[in-house]
Design a protein around this motif. Structure first.
Motif, short mmCIF file in Angstrom:
data_model
loop_
_atom_site.label_atom_id
_atom_site.label_comp_id
_atom_site.label_asym_id
_atom_site.label_seq_id
_atom_site.Cartn_x
_atom_site.Cartn_y
_atom_site.Cartn_z
N PHE A 285 0.83 -1.21 0.00
CA PHE A 285 0.00 0.00 0.00
C PHE A 285 0.86 1.25 0.00
CE2 PHE A 285 -2.33 3.43 2.06
CZ PHE A 285 -3.46 3.49 1.25
N ALA A 286 1.91 1.26 0.82
CA ALA A 286 2.76 2.45 0.93
C ALA A 286 3.50 2.73 -0.36
CB ALA A 286 3.75 2.29 2.08
N ALA A 287 3.82 1.67 -1.12
CA ALA A 287 4.58 1.85 -2.35
C ALA A 287 3.68 2.05 -3.56
CB ALA A 287 5.49 0.64 -2.58
N ALA A 288 2.50 1.44 -3.55
CA ALA A 288 1.66 1.44 -4.75
C ALA A 288 0.39 2.26 -4.62
CB ALA A 288 1.30 -0.01 -5.13
N GLY A 289 0.02 2.69 -3.41
CA GLY A 289 -1.15 3.53 -3.26
C GLY A 289 -1.04 4.80 -4.09
N THR A 290 -2.15 5.19 -4.71
CA THR A 290 -2.16 6.33 -5.62
C THR A 290 -1.10 6.15 -6.71
OG1 THR A 290 -2.68 7.67 -3.66
CG2 THR A 290 -2.43 8.86 -5.70
N ALA A 291 -0.94 4.89 -7.15
CA ALA A 291 0.04 4.55 -8.20
C ALA A 291 1.45 5.02 -7.84
CB ALA A 291 -0.38 5.14 -9.55
N GLY A 292 1.74 5.05 -6.55
CA GLY A 292 3.07 5.47 -6.12
C GLY A 292 3.30 6.96 -6.11
N GLN A 293 2.26 7.73 -6.44
CA GLN A 293 2.43 9.17 -6.55
C GLN A 293 1.99 9.87 -5.27
OE1 GLN A 293 4.02 10.61 -8.96
NE2 GLN A 293 4.28 8.73 -10.11
N ARG A 294 2.73 9.64 -4.22
CA ARG A 294 2.49 10.31 -2.94
C ARG A 294 3.80 10.92 -2.45
NH1 ARG A 294 -2.16 8.47 0.12
NH2 ARG A 294 -3.21 6.71 -0.87
N CYS A 295 3.70 12.01 -1.72
CA CYS A 295 4.90 12.59 -1.11
C CYS A 295 5.53 11.59 -0.14
CB CYS A 295 4.55 13.86 -0.36
SG CYS A 295 3.69 15.09 -1.36
N THR A 296 4.70 10.73 0.44
CA THR A 296 5.17 9.79 1.45
C THR A 296 5.33 8.38 0.91
OG1 THR A 296 2.86 9.50 2.10
CG2 THR A 296 4.16 11.10 3.35
N THR A 297 5.38 8.22 -0.41
CA THR A 297 5.51 6.90 -1.00
C THR A 297 6.77 6.18 -0.51
OG1 THR A 297 4.25 7.41 -2.99
CG2 THR A 297 5.87 5.67 -3.18
N MET A 298 6.63 4.88 -0.19
CA MET A 298 7.79 4.09 0.21
C MET A 298 8.59 3.73 -1.04
SD MET A 298 7.96 0.51 2.33
CE MET A 298 7.10 1.22 3.73
N ARG A 299 9.87 4.08 -1.01
CA ARG A 299 10.72 3.85 -2.18
C ARG A 299 11.86 2.88 -1.90
NH1 ARG A 299 12.55 9.52 -4.44
NH2 ARG A 299 13.55 8.15 -5.94
N ARG A 300 12.11 2.58 -0.64
CA ARG A 300 13.23 1.69 -0.30
C ARG A 300 12.82 0.76 0.84
NH1 ARG A 300 17.37 5.15 2.10
NH2 ARG A 300 15.58 6.42 2.68
N LEU A 301 13.41 -0.41 0.85
CA LEU A 301 13.22 -1.34 1.96
C LEU A 301 14.57 -1.67 2.58
CD1 LEU A 301 10.59 -3.92 0.67
CD2 LEU A 301 10.32 -2.28 2.54
N ILE A 302 14.62 -1.63 3.89
CA ILE A 302 15.82 -2.03 4.65
C ILE A 302 15.40 -3.25 5.46
CG2 ILE A 302 17.52 -1.32 6.37
CD1 ILE A 302 16.88 1.60 5.52
N VAL A 303 15.88 -4.42 5.01
CA VAL A 303 15.39 -5.69 5.54
C VAL A 303 16.55 -6.50 6.13
CG1 VAL A 303 14.07 -7.78 5.01
CG2 VAL A 303 13.65 -5.68 3.72
N HIS A 304 16.31 -7.10 7.29
CA HIS A 304 17.35 -7.93 7.90
C HIS A 304 17.64 -9.12 6.99
CE1 HIS A 304 19.35 -10.58 10.81
NE2 HIS A 304 19.67 -9.45 11.44
N GLU A 305 18.91 -9.44 6.89
CA GLU A 305 19.35 -10.48 5.93
C GLU A 305 18.72 -11.83 6.21
OE1 GLU A 305 23.57 -10.70 6.24
OE2 GLU A 305 23.57 -11.28 8.35
N SER A 306 18.34 -12.09 7.45
CA SER A 306 17.78 -13.41 7.78
C SER A 306 16.39 -13.61 7.20
CB SER A 306 17.74 -13.59 9.31
OG SER A 306 16.84 -12.65 9.90
N ILE A 307 15.68 -12.53 6.85
CA ILE A 307 14.32 -12.64 6.30
C ILE A 307 14.19 -12.03 4.92
CG2 ILE A 307 13.20 -12.75 8.58
CD1 ILE A 307 12.55 -9.74 8.19
N ALA A 308 15.29 -11.50 4.40
CA ALA A 308 15.23 -10.76 3.13
C ALA A 308 14.68 -11.61 1.99
CB ALA A 308 16.59 -10.20 2.78
N ASP A 309 15.19 -12.83 1.83
CA ASP A 309 14.76 -13.67 0.71
C ASP A 309 13.28 -14.03 0.82
OD1 ASP A 309 17.28 -13.59 -0.34
OD2 ASP A 309 17.92 -15.53 0.50
#
Length: 313
Positions: A285-309
């Motif tokens: 939702f944060a990345a694709a809501g309003t087709a990604g056209q939000r000031c607050t759109t999520m553009r990056r993920l920082i994920v712990h390596e143990s769960i990344a895959d």
């Protein structure tokens, strides 16, 4: 909406604008409107020239001189009535937003609801423009803080939220005693006509001066008038970081004030203890809501390596 023929779509737009109170021409102009839903051209409406934009600023500046003297609760009545009209015509304005911004109708009407909500907020503010009283070192004296309106406010809004951002600025500016000149994205001129027409109706019904609110239609060239005119005390601009870098020094060079709402580069952080199903729903939702056209759109993920895959899959 997508199942309508082109002629039916044009009629739907005309009906929505008429319901909002717009009575102007929708043909023969130099500003072509389009819909991202199908890529089709809609109406060629008349844009604003730089000379006309300057005239609007002149009229807004003149209206400000009397509008600032109107009691704040009475100014709040205009915003109250605007909110009532927005509630009545939520679907009509939502259709215009849907057509021009490409949103689902629920997202489009949700944006109009944000306008209604800010009118409620600003109405409350009209009776809460407090100032402090403070003790003085002089016997028998107290100091009083009084807030004054700033003047003409120029509002420049982006295509992704074509009407909500305008209302956030305008409802509060009007309550504070400022007048407004609005330059929306040229990609959402029809939505602007509808929103502006509803405010014009509210102003008329409350018996106030129509010159407290103006609408400039056109590309960045006509919008630049707001940046350079010293009578525009504050420019509130929403858009890209690149746009902000151009607006800020230009307004500051004449010692004007500016308020910028620019694009973000927001990140989501997912730790090993996270509920991945819940995280996934939030990320999408944060990345694709309003087709990604939000000031607050999520553009990056920082994920712990143990769960990344697992999360990526």
């Amino acid at each position: 909406m997508a199942t309508q023929t082109h002629d039916q779509l044009l009629q739907t737009i005309q009906n929505a604008l008429a319901a909002c109170g717009y009575t102007g021409e929708l043909s023969g102009g130099n500003l072509q409107t389009r819909t991202p839903l199908t890529g089709e051209d809609l109406f060629a409406i008349q844009g604003t020239t730089k000379e006309q934009a300057t005239e609007m600023i002149t009229a807004a500046d003149e209206a400000y001189k009397s509008w600032r003297e109107v009691p704040a609760p009475r100014r709040g009545n205009v915003v109250k009535r605007w909110g009532e009209l927005l509630t009545e015509h939520k679907h009509d304005l939502g259709i215009l937003v849907q057509v021009e911004a490409g949103k689902s109708i629920s997202e489009a009407e949700g944006e109009v609801q944000e306008m209604i909500d800010i009118c409620d907020f600003a109405l409350g503010q009209s009776r809460m423009l407090y100032g402090k009283t403070m003790p003085s070192e002089r016997p028998g004296h107290r100091l009083m803080e009084t807030w004054h309106p700033i003047g003409v406010v120029g509002v420049i809004s982006a295509f992704n939220f074509p009407v909500a951002v305008y209302s956030w600025n305008t409802a509060n500016a009007l309550v504070c005693g400022d007048t407004v000149v609005w330059k929306p994205s040229e990609m959402c001129a029809l939505s602007a006509l509808g929103a502006h027409a509803l405010l014009a109706r509210a102003i008329e019904e409350c018996g106030e001066d129509q010159n407290i609110s103006h609408l400039i239609l056109g590309d960045r060239n006509v919008g630049e008038v707001l940046l350079d005119d010293p009578r525009v005390a504050l420019v509130s601009a929403t858009g890209s970081t690149r746009m902000g870098r151009e607006v800020a020094p230009r307004v500051a060079s004449r010692f004007g004030c500016y308020l910028l709402e620019l694009g973000g580069n927001n990140a989501g952080i997912v730790t090993p203890s996270a509920d991945l199903d819940l995280a996934l729903r939030g990320i999408v939702f944060a990345a694709a809501g309003t087709a990604g056209q939000r000031c607050t759109t999520m553009r990056r993920l920082i994920v712990h390596e143990s769960i990344a895959d697992e999360l990526v899959d």
